[in-house]
Design an enzyme around this catalytic site. Structure first.
Site, PDB file in Angstrom:
ATOM      1  N   LYS A  19     -10.613   3.776  -3.821  1.00 45.77           N
ATOM      2  CA  LYS A  19     -11.032   2.473  -3.295  1.00 45.77           C
ATOM      3  C   LYS A  19     -11.248   2.512  -1.785  1.00 45.77           C
ATOM      4  CE  LYS A  19      -8.069  -0.550  -4.243  1.00 45.77           C
ATOM      5  NZ  LYS A  19      -7.303  -1.688  -3.712  1.00 45.77           N
ATOM      6  N   ARG A  93      -4.583 -10.302  -6.679  1.00 36.30           N
ATOM      7  CA  ARG A  93      -3.866  -9.449  -7.621  1.00 36.30           C
ATOM      8  C   ARG A  93      -3.359 -10.215  -8.836  1.00 36.30           C
ATOM      9  NH1 ARG A  93      -0.498  -4.945  -4.098  1.00 36.30           N
ATOM     10  NH2 ARG A  93      -2.309  -4.136  -2.957  1.00 36.30           N
ATOM     11  N   ARG A 127      -0.617  15.663  -4.697  1.00 40.56           N
ATOM     12  CA  ARG A 127      -0.525  15.424  -3.254  1.00 40.56           C
ATOM     13  C   ARG A 127       0.844  15.827  -2.710  1.00 40.56           C
ATOM     14  NH1 ARG A 127      -3.061   9.534  -1.933  1.00 40.56           N
ATOM     15  NH2 ARG A 127      -0.982   8.912  -2.650  1.00 40.56           N
ATOM     16  N   ARG A 160       5.997  12.756  -1.925  1.00 40.38           N
ATOM     17  CA  ARG A 160       6.537  11.412  -1.746  1.00 40.38           C
ATOM     18  C   ARG A 160       6.907  10.810  -3.094  1.00 40.38           C
ATOM     19  NH1 ARG A 160       2.256   8.214   1.872  1.00 40.38           N
ATOM     20  NH2 ARG A 160       2.647   6.896   0.071  1.00 40.38           N
ATOM     21  N   ARG A 171       3.400   2.889 -11.805  1.00 39.22           N
ATOM     22  CA  ARG A 171       2.516   2.086 -10.950  1.00 39.22           C
ATOM     23  C   ARG A 171       1.205   1.757 -11.667  1.00 39.22           C
ATOM     24  NH1 ARG A 171       1.435   5.417  -5.874  1.00 39.22           N
ATOM     25  NH2 ARG A 171       0.337   3.561  -5.136  1.00 39.22           N
TER      26      ARG A 171
END
Length: 232
Positions: A19, A93, A127, A160, A171
């Site tokens: 995004k 949202r 990542r 992370r 998520r």
């Protein structure tokens, strides 16, 4: 002077869908102002505005910030740039937030990035970050020169919490549950345009072509209306 109608758009997509990259390309190509809900909320908290203090109080107490407070914060900032076209990212949202936005502004389009969750999970869980500098590596397409170590300092990289597989899955499921009613809200209004793919570079040409058609059509109708009003 060439008169053009102010363009107002929203971009939606799950975390890791590209995004941010897509938004940067849209604002560069179409001259829209990027409005990030996260930036607006942080700025209000930092500036200690009335609504910012209310939001901080909720956060400090471990409470969810009510939709009406978030909506008022975002809409206040959007009204300040009422004469400029914008691309809104991170809001709405919930359906309640979408209704508040719909009451205040007429949206021209809602761009929805539909990237398969499996692709996002592979992207995010690959990542690794150098925490002190914020440098991010991806073991698939941007790996460190030495596995597990930062290129500049040689210090260890860490994954992370947000990028751990179990967190990413949670998520994405939360996003799907919360956002599907919002997508349906905009689908029913005829302004939702969904773009499906696994790579931003392959999705972008379709988004760009759509926006060129969409904005050209909007401005054509706007100019035609102005002409009719002139001779009415």
């Amino acid at each position: 002077m060439v008169l053009q109608r102010v363009i107002r758009a929203v971009i939606m997509g799950p975390p890791g869908s590209g995004k941010g990259t897509m938004s940067a390309r849209i604002i560069k190509s179409f001259g829209l102002q990027h409005m990030s809900s996260g930036d607006i909320l942080r700025a209000n908290i930092q500036d200690k505005t009335e609504l910012g203090l209310l939001m901080k109080s909720c956060i400090d107490q471990g409470q969810l910030v009510p939709d009406d407070i978030i909506s008022r914060l975002i809409l206040n900032d959007l009204r300040k740039i009422n004469s400029s076209g914008w691309l809104l990212d991170g809001f709405p949202r919930t359906v309640s937030q979408a209704e508040a936005l719909d009451h205040a502004f007429s949206l021209d389009t809602v761009i929805n990035l539909n990237v398969p969750f499996q692709t996002i999970k592979e992207r995010l869980t690959s990542r690794w970050t150098h925490i002190p500098s914020g440098r991010v590596y991806n073991i698939d397409f941007n790996p460190p020169k030495v596995p597990g170590l930062d290129d500049v300092t040689g210090e260890p990289l860490v994954q992370r919490d947000d990028d751990r597989p179990e967190t990413v899955t949670r998520r994405l499921k939360s996003y799907e549950t919360q956002t599907e009613p919002v997508l349906e809200f905009y689908r029913s209004k005829g302004v939702l345009e969904t773009f499906t793919g696994t790579e931003t570079n392959k999705i972008w040409p379709h988004v760009e072509a759509f926006l060129h058609r969409k904005f050209s059509s909007i401005n054509f109708l706007f100019k035609a209306k102005l002409t009719l009003n002139t001779y009415a």
